[in-house]
Design a protein around this motif. Structure first.
Motif, short mmCIF file in Angstrom:
data_model
loop_
_atom_site.label_atom_id
_atom_site.label_comp_id
_atom_site.label_asym_id
_atom_site.label_seq_id
_atom_site.Cartn_x
_atom_site.Cartn_y
_atom_site.Cartn_z
N MET A 51 0.83 -1.20 0.00
CA MET A 51 0.00 0.00 0.00
C MET A 51 0.86 1.25 0.00
O MET A 51 0.53 2.23 -0.63
CB MET A 51 -0.93 -0.02 1.22
N ASP A 52 1.98 1.19 0.69
CA ASP A 52 2.89 2.33 0.68
C ASP A 52 3.37 2.62 -0.74
O ASP A 52 3.41 3.76 -1.16
CB ASP A 52 4.09 2.06 1.59
N ILE A 53 3.73 1.58 -1.46
CA ILE A 53 4.18 1.74 -2.83
C ILE A 53 3.05 2.23 -3.72
O ILE A 53 3.25 3.09 -4.59
CB ILE A 53 4.76 0.41 -3.37
N SER A 54 1.84 1.72 -3.49
CA SER A 54 0.68 2.15 -4.27
C SER A 54 0.43 3.65 -4.08
O SER A 54 0.18 4.38 -5.05
CB SER A 54 -0.57 1.36 -3.86
N ASP A 55 0.51 4.09 -2.83
CA ASP A 55 0.34 5.52 -2.56
C ASP A 55 1.44 6.34 -3.23
O ASP A 55 1.20 7.41 -3.78
CB ASP A 55 0.35 5.78 -1.05
N TYR A 56 2.65 5.82 -3.14
CA TYR A 56 3.81 6.49 -3.75
C TYR A 56 3.61 6.67 -5.25
O TYR A 56 3.84 7.75 -5.80
CB TYR A 56 5.06 5.66 -3.46
N LEU A 57 3.14 5.60 -5.91
CA LEU A 57 2.91 5.66 -7.36
C LEU A 57 1.76 6.61 -7.68
O LEU A 57 1.82 7.38 -8.64
CB LEU A 57 2.62 4.26 -7.91
N ALA A 58 0.71 6.54 -6.88
CA ALA A 58 -0.46 7.39 -7.12
C ALA A 58 -0.11 8.87 -7.00
O ALA A 58 -0.76 9.72 -7.62
CB ALA A 58 -1.58 7.04 -6.14
N GLN A 59 0.93 9.16 -6.23
CA GLN A 59 1.36 10.55 -6.05
C GLN A 59 2.44 10.96 -7.06
O GLN A 59 3.05 12.02 -6.93
CB GLN A 59 1.88 10.73 -4.62
N GLY A 60 2.67 10.10 -8.07
CA GLY A 60 3.63 10.44 -9.11
C GLY A 60 5.03 9.92 -8.87
O GLY A 60 5.98 10.36 -9.53
N GLY A 61 5.19 8.97 -7.96
CA GLY A 61 6.51 8.41 -7.68
C GLY A 61 7.04 7.58 -8.82
O GLY A 61 6.31 7.17 -9.73
N ARG A 62 8.34 7.32 -8.80
CA ARG A 62 9.01 6.55 -9.84
C ARG A 62 9.73 5.35 -9.23
O ARG A 62 10.31 5.45 -8.14
CB ARG A 62 10.04 7.41 -10.58
N LEU A 63 9.72 4.24 -9.95
CA LEU A 63 10.47 3.04 -9.56
C LEU A 63 11.63 2.89 -10.52
O LEU A 63 11.55 3.28 -11.69
CB LEU A 63 9.56 1.81 -9.60
N THR A 64 12.71 2.28 -10.04
CA THR A 64 13.93 2.23 -10.85
C THR A 64 14.52 0.83 -11.02
O THR A 64 15.43 0.66 -11.81
CB THR A 64 15.02 3.13 -10.25
N ASN A 65 14.01 -0.16 -10.28
CA ASN A 65 14.55 -1.51 -10.45
C ASN A 65 13.51 -2.54 -10.06
O ASN A 65 12.57 -2.23 -9.29
CB ASN A 65 15.85 -1.70 -9.67
#
Length: 256
Positions: A5-19
């Motif tokens: 859920m933390d990652i989901s919120d991060y992505l929903a707020q425009g976050g980026r993943l790198t690996n």
């Protein structure tokens, strides 16, 4: 709150993943589908154009066609390497499908040959000579530009970076196609061009899929998409209509 859920919120707020280590399973599945569609489409497109290189009426035309084949293959390679980081068997991948295979030319728009081949449906149809290839490359090139614009800000940073390299190349391919169509019209081949436009327009149109996708909201929340299929289709329709008008042509009357 769970890590997912933390990652989901991060992505929903425009976050980026790198690996791959930071990627949730659902996100991974959707990202792999998107990347596979890109790779399969680039390889199928390159294979189709390779077959018409020697149909080019002059050296410049053949060089342009060869360049398209080379750059589409290289675009596919860059994204395939990212898929390899997620465990895809990249050595087997390129030989997994017969990229030159096509449906009979009179098959209705939107058909697919193989459920395991992720190419856009328009790339299941054969090219019928040089004029046909140039017209298809113009209409589909404009569609590719619209579709790639979705991925320039993808939440998976390595994929977004690969698309930033691919997008200018694809834009140049479309410019070469527009120049080619203009040259064909000057040579008195307007009727043949119109026939190809009538053939390819509905098939390129179908490559955008249905207007409403049940996955759309989920993809937006993951930062993997920002627009609906209908919005992308409308953008292509406007660009393609304007490109044809500039060449003194019209979109097929039955689709106006």
């Amino acid at each position: 709150m769970t890590e997912t859920m933390d990652i989901s919120d991060y992505l929903a707020q425009g976050g980026r993943l790198t690996n791959p280590a930071n990627v949730p399973s659902r996100y991974r599945a959707e990202l792999m589908k998107i990347m596979a569609t890109f790779v399969d489409s680039e390889l199928a497109g390159a294979a189709g154009f390779a077959d018409v290189i020697n149909a080019g009426p002059g050296i410049k035309e053949r060089i342009a066609a060869a360049r398209i084949v080379l750059e589409k293959t290289d675009n596919a390679d860059k994204v395939l390497k990212i898929m390899g980081e997620f465990g895809a068997n990249t050595d087997r991948y390129v030989d997994h499908h017969p990229w030159t295979d096509r449906l009979p030319r009179d098959t209705a728009p939107g058909a697919s040959r193989n459920a395991h081949d992720m190419r856009l449906s328009v790339l299941n149809y054969p090219l019928a000579g040089w004029t046909d290839a140039v017209v298809m490359n113009l209409l589909m090139g404009l569609a590719v530009g619209v579709q790639l614009s979705e991925f320039l800000s993808s939440s998976y940073q390595p994929f977004a970076e690969a698309i930033r390299e691919a997008a200018p190349r694809e834009k140049r391919h479309t410019e070469l196609a527009a120049e080619g169509v203009e040259r064909l019209i000057r040579q008195g081949k307007t009727n043949a061009v119109k026939q190809s436009v009538a053939y390819w327009w509905p098939r390129v149109s179908e490559s955008f899929g249905t207007g409403v996708s049940p996955r759309s909201d989920a993809l937006k929340a993951m930062g993997l998409r920002s627009k609906s299929n209908a919005e992308l289709h409308d953008a292509w329709t406007g660009l393609a209509s304007a490109a044809l008008e500039k060449l003194g042509l019209e979109r097929p009357a039955t689709l106006a």
